[in-house]
Enzyme design. Structure first.
Site, PDB file in Angstrom:
ATOM      1  N   GLY A 123       0.776  -1.120  -0.012  1.00 57.50           N
ATOM      2  CA  GLY A 123       0.067  -0.158   0.000  1.00 57.50           C
ATOM      3  C   GLY A 123       0.825   1.294  -0.004  1.00 57.50           C
ATOM      4  O   GLY A 123       2.088   1.051   0.143  1.00 57.50           O
ATOM      5  N   LYS A 165      -6.667 -19.084 -38.446  1.00 54.10           N
ATOM      6  CA  LYS A 165      -5.965 -19.796 -39.240  1.00 54.10           C
ATOM      7  C   LYS A 165      -6.683 -20.837 -40.090  1.00 54.10           C
ATOM      8  O   LYS A 165      -6.824 -20.743 -41.344  1.00 54.10           O
ATOM      9  CB  LYS A 165      -4.640 -20.318 -38.770  1.00 54.10           C
ATOM     10  N   SER A 173       3.298 -21.663 -35.192  1.00 59.62           N
ATOM     11  CA  SER A 173       4.487 -21.730 -35.185  1.00 59.62           C
ATOM     12  C   SER A 173       5.351 -20.557 -34.718  1.00 59.62           C
ATOM     13  O   SER A 173       5.835 -19.573 -35.175  1.00 59.62           O
ATOM     14  CB  SER A 173       5.193 -22.097 -36.603  1.00 59.62           C
TER      15      SER A 173
END
Ligand code: GTP
Ligand code: MG
Length: 562
Positions: free
Chosen positions: A32, A479, A547
């Site tokens: 804090g 994809k 990849s």
């Protein structure tokens, strides 16, 4: 056979005693902004759970009276802290408290800078955090910095005490305001579900029981909310990592000593010692203050092991099981919290410490700088003190480590300038190549068959050449959808076309592969080979693979010739 440990007192002392897992308390960092009331609250919590020696409280009361000052719980906490820092009389047990069958260790660091250093170096390694915010002052700079730090260190379990409620007349509107502010900030860091409790450290409201002064709040006292924090999943169930701390020679034996950071190790296990990648078996495990042979040890324990074969190993090497080895690299991206007094610039030379390894590194690039007080990106090429940055670090030697996302103990680093800790943070390995030598798979006795149907003949018949269109992108980016749509269109236009999808291959050809960096590389290598074969057969191949490693993508672009 394992030997009893009594012959190894020196090793034991240096490596540290084993921590007994099931007695381990939940470690809670108390954070804090300065003066927001942390120490006062900790004093209250200790008192409410009977964890404070009455003599201590009485002594502080007497001291206050003598000096004509009002009594403060913070004095008690800070007195304990001071004794602890000087290492006298008070042991760590005094920051321990128990409530509702759970035990907690509260870590209330003396100063902001010290706190950050402790957090970064793992000295204040915590499972959860108690964030203290002054109801009157609301969310301040260090509230934000600490929240960011907790986020960075992967601490997701938070209890937020909005304290000094007595100063705002226990007003629900003020509590709600502060809660909204801080919850918004946490949400921007991806932290949801923090518990907010209105308290007064000084008056003791909502510590143990519900306070009549806040009838609008009915979610339980602070201690109950702390008790609601889920225990951290056991590191023993993660892959084995035993960073070597020291190698000792006893008569003819060599003992590799260190602390098991994650996983389990058994006598007879086959292990790999990175980065040299020696494969050996564990002959014996030696423990400290344990009678009789040890057959198994797990995360949190300090051990010494003997091997079935003499291999060269040194401090900083990492022991793992061969099926889940550490990542090997001389460069990585660091999510850095910079504590240096001067700005950090590219080209800086520092010392890197990761688990037990220490090596010189150069800051090769500064990729992104975040101002943690305002939580905004700085358009800057240097890192000012207290900023967070993504930097590229390169060392001279190959190190064995992990992505912090996978294993936090071996995925955390510290930067030193001489003896001083100047920063630290988390290891990110996205896009980096694992340098571990891959097992040779090349067959040498296979003669190539020359085709009598040439590529030209195939292209003539099909009306087009074969080839590969390699789609790559993040998981979920689309994809496969794109590839199958393209396949349909191209097929409609008369092409010989085929989608090679990562998920499909993993059901068959690549069913024996997992998701380690090595397996991912092999997954891509096989996919590349299959795509190349199909392309030579005249097909237009659309691939859809995550990849992540540039080197693998490059290799897929140049598959072996057939
Ligand atoms: P640092 O360790 O210096 O960062 O401060 P801290 O967060 O430990 O704050 P500390 O507990 O020392 O309290 C700071 C001041 O706030 C002291 O004067 C306390 O008396 C006061 N204070 C703390 N809690 C409360 C509260 O609940 N109500 C009121 N009115 N004052 C409080
Ligand atoms: Mg304090």
């Amino acid at each position: 056979p394992a030997r009893s440990a009594v012959s190894l007192p020196t090793v034991a002392r240096r490596a540290g005693a084993a921590r007994i897992a099931d007695e381990a308390p939940l470690r809670v960092a108390v954070v804090g902004h300065v003066d927001h009331g942390k120490s006062t609250l900790v004093g209250r919590l200790l008192h409410a759970t009977g964890a404070l020696p009455e003599t201590k409280v009485a002594a502080v009361r007497a001291m206050c009276e003598r000096r004509g000052m009002p009594f403060e719980w913070a004095f008690v906490t800070d007195a304990l802290q001071a004794e602890r820092d000087q290492g006298v009389t008070v042991d760590a047990g005094h920051v321990r408290l128990a409530h509702g069958g759970r035990s907690f260790a509260l870590i209330d660091a003396p100063g902001h800078r010290e706190f950050l250093k402790n957090m970064i170096s793992g000295a204040a390694d915590c499972d959860a955090a108690l964030v203290v915010i002054d109801a009157e002052e609301g969310v301040r700079e260090q509230s934000r910095r600490h929240a960011f730090m907790l986020h960075l260190l992967g601490v997701r379990e938070l209890v937020v005490a909005v304290t000094k409620m007595d100063r705002v007349d226990y007003a629900q509107t003020r509590f709600d305001e502060v809660r909204r502010d801080f919850a918004t900030l946490l949400a921007s860091l991806g932290i949801a579900g923090a518990a907010f409790v209105p308290v007064s450290g000084r008056a003791g409201d909502n510590i143990l029981d519900a306070s009549p002064r806040t009838p609008w709040y009915r979610d339980g006292g602070l201690l109950d909310r702390l008790g609601g924090i889920a225990p951290r999943p056991s590191a023993a169930d993660r892959p084995l990592r035993l960073p070597i701390q020291d190698v000792y020679k006893f008569d003819t034996r060599r003992i590799l000593a260190g602390r098991i950071e994650s996983g389990r190790l058994r006598v007879g296990d086959e292990i790999v010692i990175a980065p040299a990648d020696h494969r050996v078996a564990v002959r014996g495990i030696e423990g400290w203050a344990v009678d009789g042979p040890i057959l198994e040890a797990e995360a949190g324990q300090s051990v010494g092991i003997t091997l079935d074969e003499q291999v060269f190993a040194a401090r900083g090497d990492v022991i793992a099981h061969p099926e889940s080895p550490a990542f090997e690299t001389d460069a990585f991206r660091g999510r850095l919290f910079w504590l240096g007094r001067a700005p950090l610039r590219a080209g800086a030379r520092l010392t890197l410490r990761v688990h037990t390894a220490e090596t010189p590194v150069t800051v090769e690039r500064i990729e992104r700088v975040v101002d943690t007080a305002r939580m905004t990106d700085l358009a800057d090429t240097e890192v000012p003190p207290h900023a967070v940055a993504d930097i590229l670090l390169r060392g001279r030697a190959v190190l064995a480590l992990d992505a912090a996302r996978d294993l936090d103990r071996t995925g955390r680093f510290v930067l030193l300038d001489g003896p001083d800790i100047v920063g630290g943070g988390l290891v990110d390995l996205d896009g980096f190549r694992d340098r571990r030598a891959r097992p040779a798979r090349k067959a040498t006795n296979i003669a190539r068959v020359d085709h009598r149907v040439t590529a030209e003949m195939r292209a003539d018949r099909a009306g087009h050449r074969g080839g590969v269109i390699w789609l790559t992108g993040l998981s979920g980016s689309g994809k496969s959808t794109l590839a199958t749509e393209l396949e349909l269109r191209l097929f409609g236009m008369g092409y010989q076309v085929y989608v090679l999808d990562g998920d499909n291959l993993r059901h068959g050809l690549n069913a024996n592969l997992g998701f380690s960096p090595d397996d991912r590389a092999e997954n891509i290598r096989r996919a590349g080979e299959v795509a190349a074969l199909m392309a030579r057969a005249g097909f237009l191949v659309l691939t859809a693979f995550i990849s992540p490693y540039r080197a693998d993508r490059a290799r897929a672009g140049k598959p072996a010739r057939h």
